[in-house]
Design an enzyme around this catalytic site. Sequence first.
Site, PDB file in Angstrom:
ATOM      1  N   GLU A   1       0.802  -1.293   0.379  1.00 53.82           N
ATOM      2  CA  GLU A   1      -0.229  -0.239   0.104  1.00 53.82           C
ATOM      3  C   GLU A   1       1.152   1.458   0.137  1.00 53.82           C
ATOM      4  O   GLU A   1       0.732   1.921  -0.883  1.00 53.82           O
ATOM      5  CB  GLU A   1      -1.166   0.104   1.516  1.00 53.82           C
TER       6      GLU A   1
ATOM      7  N   GLU B   1      -4.632  -9.837   3.523  1.00 57.37           N
ATOM      8  CA  GLU B   1      -5.034  -9.102   4.776  1.00 57.37           C
ATOM      9  C   GLU B   1      -6.526 -10.387   5.083  1.00 57.37           C
ATOM     10  O   GLU B   1      -6.645 -11.126   5.582  1.00 57.37           O
ATOM     11  CB  GLU B   1      -5.722  -7.933   4.706  1.00 57.37           C
TER      12      GLU B   1
END
Length: 696
Positions: free
Chosen positions: A105, A125
Amino acid sequence: MADVVSYSRDGDIAVVTINNPPVNALSAAVRQGIQAGIRQFMADDGAKACVLHCEGRTFLAGADISEFGKPPKEPGLSALCTEIEDSSKPVVAALHGTTLGGGLEVALGAHYRVAQKSSKVGLPEVLLGILPGAGGTQRLPRVAGAEAALEMITTGRHVPSPEAHEKGIVDEVDGSGDPLSAGLALAKKVLAEGGAVRRTRDLAVEASADLFSEWEAKVAKTAKGQKSPIWCVKAVSASTMPIVDGLKRERELFQEVHDDPQRAALVHAFFSERAVAKVPEAEAEPRKLEIIGILGAGTMGAGIAAACLQNGLKVVTVEQDAAALERGEANIRRNFASSVAKGRMTQEALDKLLADNWSGATELDAFAEIDLLIEAVFETMQVKKDVFSKVDKIVREGAVLASNTSYLDIDEIASVTNRPQDVIGLHFFSPAHIMRLLEVIVGEKSDPTAVATGFALARKLKKVGVRCGVCDGFIGNRILANYMKAANMMVEDGASPYEVDEAVREFGYPMGPFQMGDLAGLDIGYLSRQDRAPTRNPEDRYPYGFLDRMYEEGWIGQKVCKGFYDYSENPRSGPPNAGVMPMIEEERRKLKINAKPFTKEEIMRRYIAAMVNEAAKVVEEGIALRPLDVDMASLFGYGHPRWRGGPMHYADHVGLDKILADIKEFEKDDPRFWKPAALLEKLVAEGRKFGDLNHA
């Protein structure tokens, strides 16, 4: 700026270097340091571009797991990614190692990305029951497209850098092995071409609503009850919005999934998978582990051999005669057939692997120089004792002698040797080259170095080693026997096997207990019951009459195309065997049982109560060190859904008082089987949970 992050200049290029070993996790200090570095870069008139670079073996590898469950600290990761993206001068992320989760990210917040050829990227995740919450579901679709982002985010797959380049995730792939030089080279190239700032948020996502509907239906089917993949699809679908709206929607969904009990269960599984290796013998030095001797080359022996071979160990297999050895080699080769068929291994590579690292023999003398023996012969005590008394005289001093027994007493097996300190149990699960659980059974006289060698083997084979004490069935099979007996009692009392299987599948198991019986072979249970018949307590209920009759009828499962199900049309699945229910109903009449209906909820209450009660006794007796050891055995060997965390974690979630109340209710009908575990009663009385014992 935090000490873990430094700022320097290489000519007119700023370098923000992160050094937070071992994996440069995105701790609060790292986030603060990156933010300070970006702000210093923005204020530095002499710096025209910036390279984000990490020391050590990897670029930012994700969140700092030590901060899980603690109050968040500023800056938040999403805000940091936005601040990097806001920079009016170009920022280059120089990737190497595994750039995962928050690390990717951050990289997507940068304007350009260069990765080393050996590196991988991903947003895993979902495996922790959450979704990327710092812009990953919004920026990845903008660079890779919605479909590629959906596949990566819903599976958590790690993508090799050449594939990441093809998808547009990274701009260049560098093979130099020097990520900083690669980052500086790309920064210089960007400046030479005008120094344009290229913000990911400015890219559009072209995708139809139908695409997201199709993916939601697809993951709902494959996730088998896990919610986070579905939430991931919903978050990625928001990437068609303007970035501000998409990030807001991502954050809303992140909070929803974060608050769901599945997130806590998956985090528990994540930490427990690492904690299970913390055993009393962990400090002992493992013995030499290069050549493995395997006695027996049937299904289990061949599977163990394949597991060892594919992980760099040499294997010596001994069988009783040349014909059996030839069949054994064929069994070993069959375990690699899928890899060859799918192109992961060539036939030539397989032939070379066996030629270089495998040898077969028909005499036990071939074991003279091995480092560890794994016996995988017929599961009877006398056969195993006979084997160990013989190999004791042949295998070199200092080698470990292990029995792949699923329930027999390791101490009794060790008693026939002159070196009981070298004897342990290594209970593999079939298929042994695939299943990840390895129960390491510690005998009364097992030396810590022998036990440490068992755990070293587990690590070498990429398996989850679980320490077990000696008892009938150890951890997994002892608990399995209890909830299988509960399932059999429900069938005698009125439930059908198919109702039980359906309820268990809906709970999240890949198959129900009667399907599992068909797969393993119902003859195994029958022979085990016959073996134990002389010691069976006549006061114990015997809910196996219908299973005994199925054995006598020859309906023993998939291997004969008929068990509880009919496999005549498909060797792996089929409709119910039409003859089973009449046989069960006849058994009920014989026992004078008035059948009663069971709802799915009632089935699972009994199934889980039986599982948890026996598991509590296993912990109470020290057979399992901690409740988490039971959870890991259940997840990796018995199909317990990971998103429920394991039976002990699930019991904590339901409430131990409710589990105990169920057991006491069932105890009224059968006080012998449903006797509550003393540990369970103690924890309820003290207002504590099984989880409290994991940290004792």
